[in-house]
Design an enzyme around this catalytic site. Structure first.
Site, PDB file in Angstrom:
ATOM      1  N   HIS A  93       0.708  -1.435   0.228  1.00 39.33           N
ATOM      2  CA  HIS A  93      -0.016   0.187   0.079  1.00 39.33           C
ATOM      3  C   HIS A  93       0.547   1.266   0.062  1.00 39.33           C
ATOM      4  O   HIS A  93       1.882   1.216   0.369  1.00 39.33           O
ATOM      5  CB  HIS A  93      -0.986   0.060   1.150  1.00 39.33           C
ATOM      6  CG  HIS A  93      -1.989   0.930   1.387  1.00 39.33           C
ATOM      7  ND1 HIS A  93      -1.788   2.486   1.576  1.00 39.33           N
ATOM      8  CD2 HIS A  93      -3.100   1.100   0.744  1.00 39.33           C
ATOM      9  CE1 HIS A  93      -2.693   3.021   1.507  1.00 39.33           C
ATOM     10  NE2 HIS A  93      -3.676   2.353   0.939  1.00 39.33           N
ATOM     11  N   GLU A 165      -4.044   1.896  -7.466  1.00 40.33           N
ATOM     12  CA  GLU A 165      -4.273   3.266  -6.247  1.00 40.33           C
ATOM     13  C   GLU A 165      -3.377   4.253  -6.709  1.00 40.33           C
ATOM     14  O   GLU A 165      -2.437   4.482  -5.964  1.00 40.33           O
ATOM     15  CB  GLU A 165      -4.143   2.783  -5.050  1.00 40.33           C
ATOM     16  CG  GLU A 165      -5.277   1.560  -4.248  1.00 40.33           C
ATOM     17  CD  GLU A 165      -5.473   1.711  -2.914  1.00 40.33           C
ATOM     18  OE1 GLU A 165      -6.648   1.796  -2.638  1.00 40.33           O
ATOM     19  OE2 GLU A 165      -4.407   1.599  -2.251  1.00 40.33           O
ATOM     20  N   GLY A 236     -11.701   5.673   3.569  1.00 38.30           N
ATOM     21  CA  GLY A 236     -12.570   6.235   4.445  1.00 38.30           C
ATOM     22  C   GLY A 236     -13.844   5.709   4.330  1.00 38.30           C
ATOM     23  O   GLY A 236     -14.682   5.442   5.067  1.00 38.30           O
TER      24      GLY A 236
HETATM   25  P1  PGA Z   1      -9.415   5.882   0.505  1.00 39.26           P
HETATM   26  O1  PGA Z   1      -8.221   5.303   0.828  1.00 39.26           O
HETATM   27  O2  PGA Z   1     -10.568   5.390  -0.244  1.00 39.26           O
HETATM   28  O3  PGA Z   1      -9.699   6.769   1.820  1.00 39.26           O
HETATM   29  O4  PGA Z   1      -9.029   7.011  -0.777  1.00 39.26           O
HETATM   30  C1  PGA Z   1      -8.071   4.081  -0.297  1.00 39.26           C
HETATM   31  C2  PGA Z   1      -6.733   3.450   0.098  1.00 39.26           C
HETATM   32  O5  PGA Z   1      -5.656   4.063   0.540  1.00 39.26           O
HETATM   33  O6  PGA Z   1      -6.598   2.086  -0.044  1.00 39.26           O
END
Ligand code: PGA
Length: 256
Positions: A93, A165, A236
């Site tokens: 991540h 991501e 989130g």
């Molecule tokens: P987010 O986080 O949905 O809050 O943008 C995604 C993640 O970091 O896996």
């Protein structure tokens, strides 16, 4: 192929709060066989939640795991210790890459350790805002995919999931922006092309690729219908039960 809805709780919820959330989620969760629902609580909550979860309905993921099975590695939790407790583990991540300093070499060892221990790794890749601005997105994605998969054999590639991501789209990043479905489609195409180069075209099409970055109930449908996207990974929105359920329902609807 299943559609994946994965909630990454990051450093939120103590064990009691996590258990209450799971209790409520299990009560409300419809049994959609073609939607794979996964939550990734803190390591400390995994063992008790593994006794509480109904694995026919959903699965647990770890947010991280170490690449050596045992030894002098203070503070780490090995994939072998996670074996039997989780079905998935998030690896690489962006918060681990950029806050904890993990590099592709470590990430590759973690992916291999997960596979060795029969845990499906969800390998995260994504460019930063600067890398995108300098036109480096394609190179970064290629390096991270090749780097992260460097210890995965042809035989094991079917046991891996990739999550795209973009770091600049993660909701907790200052000035986060939403990725457009076109931007997502382009990079997911790059991920698949890179996998095809190494493992063959069929595999490139078959490996599940998820998208993550500010996914919420109002945009989940758009991301889930991007060609080549097999699911979503949320931070989130996964902390708010009603939003998480809403996105699971959307996943079911867009498949229908
Ligand atoms: P987010 O986080 O949905 O809050 O943008 C995604 C993640 O970091 O896996």
């Amino acid at each position: 192929m299943k559609t994946y809805v994965v909630g990454n709780w990051k450093l939120n919820f103590n064990v009691g709060e996590a258990s209450i959330y799971l209790h409520k989620l299990l009560k409300k969760l419809p049994n959609y066989r073609d939607v794979e629902v996964v939550i990734a609580p803190s390591t400390i909550a995994l063992q008790p939640l593994s006794l509480q979860v109904d694995r026919h309905k959903m699965k647990l993921a770890a947010q991280n795991g170490f690449y050596r099975d045992y030894g002098a590695f203070t503070g780490e939790t090995s994939m072998s210790q996670l074996r039997g407790i989780v079905d998935y583990v998030i690896v690489g991540h962006s918060e681990r890459r950029y806050v904890m300093g993990e590099n592709d070499k470590m990430i590759a060892k973690k992916v291999a350790a997960a596979v060795r221990n029969r845990i499906t790794p969800i390998l995260c890749v994504g460019e930063t805002e600067n890398e995108r601005a300098f036109g480096e997105t394609a190179d970064v994605i290629r390096d991270q995919v090749l780097g992260g998969l460097s210890e995965v054999s042809e035989e094991d590639i079917d046991k891996v999931i990739i999550a795209y991501e973009p770091v600049w789209a993660i909701s907790s990043v200052k000035g986060a922006k939403l990725a457009t479905p076109d931007e997502v489609a382009t990079v997911v195409g790059l991920v698949r092309a890179t996998i095809s180069e190494v493992y063959g075209a069929e595999t490139g099409e078959r490996v599940p690729v998820l998208f993550g970055g500010s996914v919420n109930p109002s945009n989940a449908g758009a991301y889930l219908t991007v060609p080549g996207v097999n699911g979503v990974l949320m931070g989130g929105s996964s902390l708010i039960l009603s939003e998480f359920i809403d996105i699971i329902d959307t996943a079911k609807r867009v498949r229908a």
